[in-house]
Motif scaffolding. Sequence first.
Motif, PDB file in Angstrom:
ATOM      1  N   GLU A  52       0.828  -1.204   0.000  1.00  0.00           N
ATOM      2  CA  GLU A  52       0.000   0.000   0.000  1.00  0.00           C
ATOM      3  C   GLU A  52       0.863   1.256   0.000  1.00  0.00           C
ATOM      4  OE1 GLU A  52      -2.697  -0.239   3.287  1.00  0.00           O
ATOM      5  OE2 GLU A  52      -4.123  -1.496   2.198  1.00  0.00           O
ATOM      6  N   ILE A  53       1.917   1.251   0.812  1.00  0.00           N
ATOM      7  CA  ILE A  53       2.796   2.422   0.879  1.00  0.00           C
ATOM      8  C   ILE A  53       3.628   2.562  -0.386  1.00  0.00           C
ATOM      9  CG2 ILE A  53       4.826   3.371   2.060  1.00  0.00           C
ATOM     10  CD1 ILE A  53       3.669   2.436   4.666  1.00  0.00           C
ATOM     11  N   VAL A  54       4.202   1.457  -0.859  1.00  0.00           N
ATOM     12  CA  VAL A  54       5.037   1.508  -2.059  1.00  0.00           C
ATOM     13  C   VAL A  54       4.228   1.999  -3.258  1.00  0.00           C
ATOM     14  CG1 VAL A  54       6.310   0.119  -3.733  1.00  0.00           C
ATOM     15  CG2 VAL A  54       6.696  -0.202  -1.290  1.00  0.00           C
ATOM     16  N   ASN A  55       3.020   1.499  -3.426  1.00  0.00           N
ATOM     17  CA  ASN A  55       2.189   1.935  -4.552  1.00  0.00           C
ATOM     18  C   ASN A  55       1.909   3.433  -4.482  1.00  0.00           C
ATOM     19  OD1 ASN A  55       2.035  -0.662  -5.544  1.00  0.00           O
ATOM     20  ND2 ASN A  55       0.105  -1.128  -4.536  1.00  0.00           N
ATOM     21  N   ARG A  56       1.658   3.936  -3.292  1.00  0.00           N
ATOM     22  CA  ARG A  56       1.419   5.368  -3.127  1.00  0.00           C
ATOM     23  C   ARG A  56       2.677   6.175  -3.450  1.00  0.00           C
ATOM     24  NH1 ARG A  56      -0.428   5.115   1.608  1.00  0.00           N
ATOM     25  NH2 ARG A  56       1.297   5.894   2.862  1.00  0.00           N
ATOM     26  N   LEU A  57       3.838   5.701  -3.018  1.00  0.00           N
ATOM     27  CA  LEU A  57       5.088   6.410  -3.280  1.00  0.00           C
ATOM     28  C   LEU A  57       5.454   6.373  -4.758  1.00  0.00           C
ATOM     29  CD1 LEU A  57       7.220   5.211  -0.228  1.00  0.00           C
ATOM     30  CD2 LEU A  57       6.124   7.436  -0.535  1.00  0.00           C
ATOM     31  N   VAL A  58       5.192   5.257  -5.412  1.00  0.00           N
ATOM     32  CA  VAL A  58       5.472   5.152  -6.852  1.00  0.00           C
ATOM     33  C   VAL A  58       4.594   6.131  -7.624  1.00  0.00           C
ATOM     34  CG1 VAL A  58       5.278   3.643  -8.866  1.00  0.00           C
ATOM     35  CG2 VAL A  58       6.332   2.784  -6.769  1.00  0.00           C
ATOM     36  N   GLN A  59       3.324   6.200  -7.276  1.00  0.00           N
ATOM     37  CA  GLN A  59       2.403   7.120  -7.951  1.00  0.00           C
ATOM     38  C   GLN A  59       2.813   8.576  -7.745  1.00  0.00           C
ATOM     39  OE1 GLN A  59      -1.510   6.132  -6.533  1.00  0.00           O
ATOM     40  NE2 GLN A  59      -1.535   4.126  -7.536  1.00  0.00           N
ATOM     41  N   ALA A  60       3.426   8.863  -6.588  1.00  0.00           N
ATOM     42  CA  ALA A  60       3.873  10.229  -6.288  1.00  0.00           C
ATOM     43  C   ALA A  60       5.298  10.488  -6.770  1.00  0.00           C
ATOM     44  CB  ALA A  60       3.783  10.478  -4.788  1.00  0.00           C
ATOM     45  N   ASN A  61       5.880   9.521  -7.494  1.00  0.00           N
ATOM     46  CA  ASN A  61       7.250   9.633  -8.003  1.00  0.00           C
ATOM     47  C   ASN A  61       8.286   9.810  -6.891  1.00  0.00           C
ATOM     48  OD1 ASN A  61       6.579   9.441 -10.815  1.00  0.00           O
ATOM     49  ND2 ASN A  61       5.883  11.569 -10.740  1.00  0.00           N
ATOM     50  N   GLN A  62       7.991   9.258  -5.723  1.00  0.00           N
ATOM     51  CA  GLN A  62       8.943   9.298  -4.619  1.00  0.00           C
ATOM     52  C   GLN A  62       9.782   8.031  -4.532  1.00  0.00           C
ATOM     53  OE1 GLN A  62       5.692  10.585  -1.643  1.00  0.00           O
ATOM     54  NE2 GLN A  62       7.520  11.613  -0.852  1.00  0.00           N
ATOM     55  N   LEU A  63       9.377   7.010  -5.277  1.00  0.00           N
ATOM     56  CA  LEU A  63      10.074   5.724  -5.247  1.00  0.00           C
ATOM     57  C   LEU A  63       9.830   5.018  -6.571  1.00  0.00           C
ATOM     58  CD1 LEU A  63      11.625   3.825  -3.182  1.00  0.00           C
ATOM     59  CD2 LEU A  63       9.411   2.735  -2.769  1.00  0.00           C
ATOM     60  N   LYS A  64      10.854   4.336  -7.076  1.00  0.00           N
ATOM     61  CA  LYS A  64      10.705   3.601  -8.328  1.00  0.00           C
ATOM     62  C   LYS A  64      10.155   2.198  -8.111  1.00  0.00           C
ATOM     63  CE  LYS A  64      14.447   6.057 -10.704  1.00  0.00           C
ATOM     64  NZ  LYS A  64      15.771   5.932 -11.376  1.00  0.00           N
ATOM     65  N   GLY A  65      10.132   1.774  -6.863  1.00  0.00           N
ATOM     66  CA  GLY A  65       9.714   0.415  -6.545  1.00  0.00           C
ATOM     67  C   GLY A  65      10.773  -0.255  -5.691  1.00  0.00           C
ATOM     68  N   LEU A  66      10.526  -1.501  -5.323  1.00  0.00           N
ATOM     69  CA  LEU A  66      11.468  -2.253  -4.507  1.00  0.00           C
ATOM     70  C   LEU A  66      11.828  -3.554  -5.206  1.00  0.00           C
ATOM     71  CD1 LEU A  66       9.844  -1.865  -0.964  1.00  0.00           C
ATOM     72  CD2 LEU A  66      11.847  -0.645  -1.838  1.00  0.00           C
ATOM     73  N   SER A  67      13.066  -3.970  -5.035  1.00  0.00           N
ATOM     74  CA  SER A  67      13.508  -5.249  -5.585  1.00  0.00           C
ATOM     75  C   SER A  67      13.050  -6.385  -4.680  1.00  0.00           C
ATOM     76  CB  SER A  67      15.029  -5.278  -5.708  1.00  0.00           C
ATOM     77  OG  SER A  67      15.632  -5.300  -4.415  1.00  0.00           O
ATOM     78  N   ASP A  68      13.101  -7.607  -5.200  1.00  0.00           N
ATOM     79  CA  ASP A  68      12.768  -8.777  -4.382  1.00  0.00           C
ATOM     80  C   ASP A  68      13.666  -8.853  -3.154  1.00  0.00           C
ATOM     81  OD1 ASP A  68      10.742  -9.618  -6.071  1.00  0.00           O
ATOM     82  OD2 ASP A  68      12.025 -10.996  -7.202  1.00  0.00           O
ATOM     83  N   ASP A  69      14.953  -8.548  -3.332  1.00  0.00           N
ATOM     84  CA  ASP A  69      15.881  -8.617  -2.204  1.00  0.00           C
ATOM     85  C   ASP A  69      15.557  -7.577  -1.136  1.00  0.00           C
ATOM     86  OD1 ASP A  69      17.266 -10.739  -3.304  1.00  0.00           O
ATOM     87  OD2 ASP A  69      18.821  -9.482  -4.198  1.00  0.00           O
ATOM     88  N   GLU A  70      15.138  -6.394  -1.570  1.00  0.00           N
ATOM     89  CA  GLU A  70      14.773  -5.349  -0.613  1.00  0.00           C
ATOM     90  C   GLU A  70      13.521  -5.758   0.171  1.00  0.00           C
ATOM     91  OE1 GLU A  70      16.619  -1.445  -2.895  1.00  0.00           O
ATOM     92  OE2 GLU A  70      14.615  -2.153  -3.387  1.00  0.00           O
ATOM     93  N   ILE A  71      12.568  -6.364  -0.506  1.00  0.00           N
ATOM     94  CA  ILE A  71      11.370  -6.844   0.181  1.00  0.00           C
ATOM     95  C   ILE A  71      11.725  -7.967   1.156  1.00  0.00           C
ATOM     96  CG2 ILE A  71       9.117  -7.954  -0.115  1.00  0.00           C
ATOM     97  CD1 ILE A  71       8.955  -6.501  -2.837  1.00  0.00           C
ATOM     98  N   ALA A  72      12.635  -8.838   0.753  1.00  0.00           N
ATOM     99  CA  ALA A  72      13.089  -9.904   1.655  1.00  0.00           C
ATOM    100  C   ALA A  72      13.732  -9.305   2.902  1.00  0.00           C
ATOM    101  CB  ALA A  72      14.080 -10.815   0.928  1.00  0.00           C
ATOM    102  N   THR A  73      14.513  -8.245   2.739  1.00  0.00           N
ATOM    103  CA  THR A  73      15.107  -7.558   3.893  1.00  0.00           C
ATOM    104  C   THR A  73      14.022  -7.024   4.808  1.00  0.00           C
ATOM    105  OG1 THR A  73      17.114  -6.932   2.699  1.00  0.00           O
ATOM    106  CG2 THR A  73      16.504  -5.568   4.592  1.00  0.00           C
ATOM    107  N   PHE A  74      13.001  -6.421   4.234  1.00  0.00           N
ATOM    108  CA  PHE A  74      11.879  -5.890   5.014  1.00  0.00           C
ATOM    109  C   PHE A  74      11.195  -7.000   5.822  1.00  0.00           C
ATOM    110  CE2 PHE A  74       7.207  -5.648   4.869  1.00  0.00           C
ATOM    111  CZ  PHE A  74       6.982  -4.586   5.733  1.00  0.00           C
ATOM    112  N   LEU A  75      10.956  -8.139   5.211  1.00  0.00           N
ATOM    113  CA  LEU A  75      10.234  -9.221   5.866  1.00  0.00           C
ATOM    114  C   LEU A  75      11.021  -9.845   7.004  1.00  0.00           C
ATOM    115  CD1 LEU A  75       8.729 -10.968   2.718  1.00  0.00           C
ATOM    116  CD2 LEU A  75       7.441  -9.681   4.437  1.00  0.00           C
ATOM    117  N   THR A  76      12.329  -9.878   6.877  1.00  0.00           N
ATOM    118  CA  THR A  76      13.158 -10.618   7.821  1.00  0.00           C
ATOM    119  C   THR A  76      13.970  -9.740   8.756  1.00  0.00           C
ATOM    120  OG1 THR A  76      14.948 -10.793   6.202  1.00  0.00           O
ATOM    121  CG2 THR A  76      13.336 -12.586   6.256  1.00  0.00           C
ATOM    122  N   ALA A  77      13.773  -8.410   8.682  1.00  0.00           N
ATOM    123  CA  ALA A  77      14.572  -7.492   9.507  1.00  0.00           C
ATOM    124  C   ALA A  77      14.416  -7.791  10.994  1.00  0.00           C
ATOM    125  CB  ALA A  77      14.152  -6.059   9.215  1.00  0.00           C
TER     126      ALA A  77
END
Length: 211
Positions: free
Chosen positions: A186-211
């Motif tokens: 939900e947050i990433v989609n909002r940031l992408v639409q606002a041109n604040q983020l290009k998206g996240l890689s699979d590895d970055e999402i894995a870091t988020f899940l396991t931090a």
Amino acid sequence: MNIKQVADILGQERIQVEVTADSLHVIPSFQDENIYKLEKRGNQRIYLFIQYERGSGKETILETFQSEEEAAIYFLLVTLQSSFYHNYIFPNKEKNASLNMGNPNFTIADLQTALSSLHVGHVNYSIYDEATVPHSKHLSRVTPSESKVQFIGKNNQVVIETMELENWDAYSVMFDFVYLLALLDEIVNRLVQANQLKGLSDDEIATFLTA
């Protein structure tokens, strides 16, 4: 992305931070509370844990980064994960205590009930023999009494998976990971639409899940 942009994003999520040209940390809720801080030292950015209990101020370096962008994204992801647990996942489990999440009485039927009650825009997951889909969570059977939880990447590949867990424990982890991924999306989609983020890689999402 730099640390100032991360501070702005976290502010949008009502996470109060203190940011300078060289450092970033979440403002603690209580005096002398331990903190996690991102700080520039020399040519590196370090992510460290500072223990303020009993006034020690002891520092432990947890991660080291060569670029501000890499460090900033890491800080954003681990801070969001902590916030999601505190503000969404733990309260949900307390509210739905009758489902037995996190204890040996938690069943696959309880898991499906818990997942169906999530108030998020879209949830991608599959259970056991169901076909996996890209960018989702999958519950994989190991033995009749053990399972693994897997993060499925953009190419429908297994990016990370847990160790073998007793089924009830795997069901609880599955709930956490599905909810975390939905909240992050939900947050990433909002940031992408606002041109604040290009998206996240699979590895970055894995870091988020396991931090």
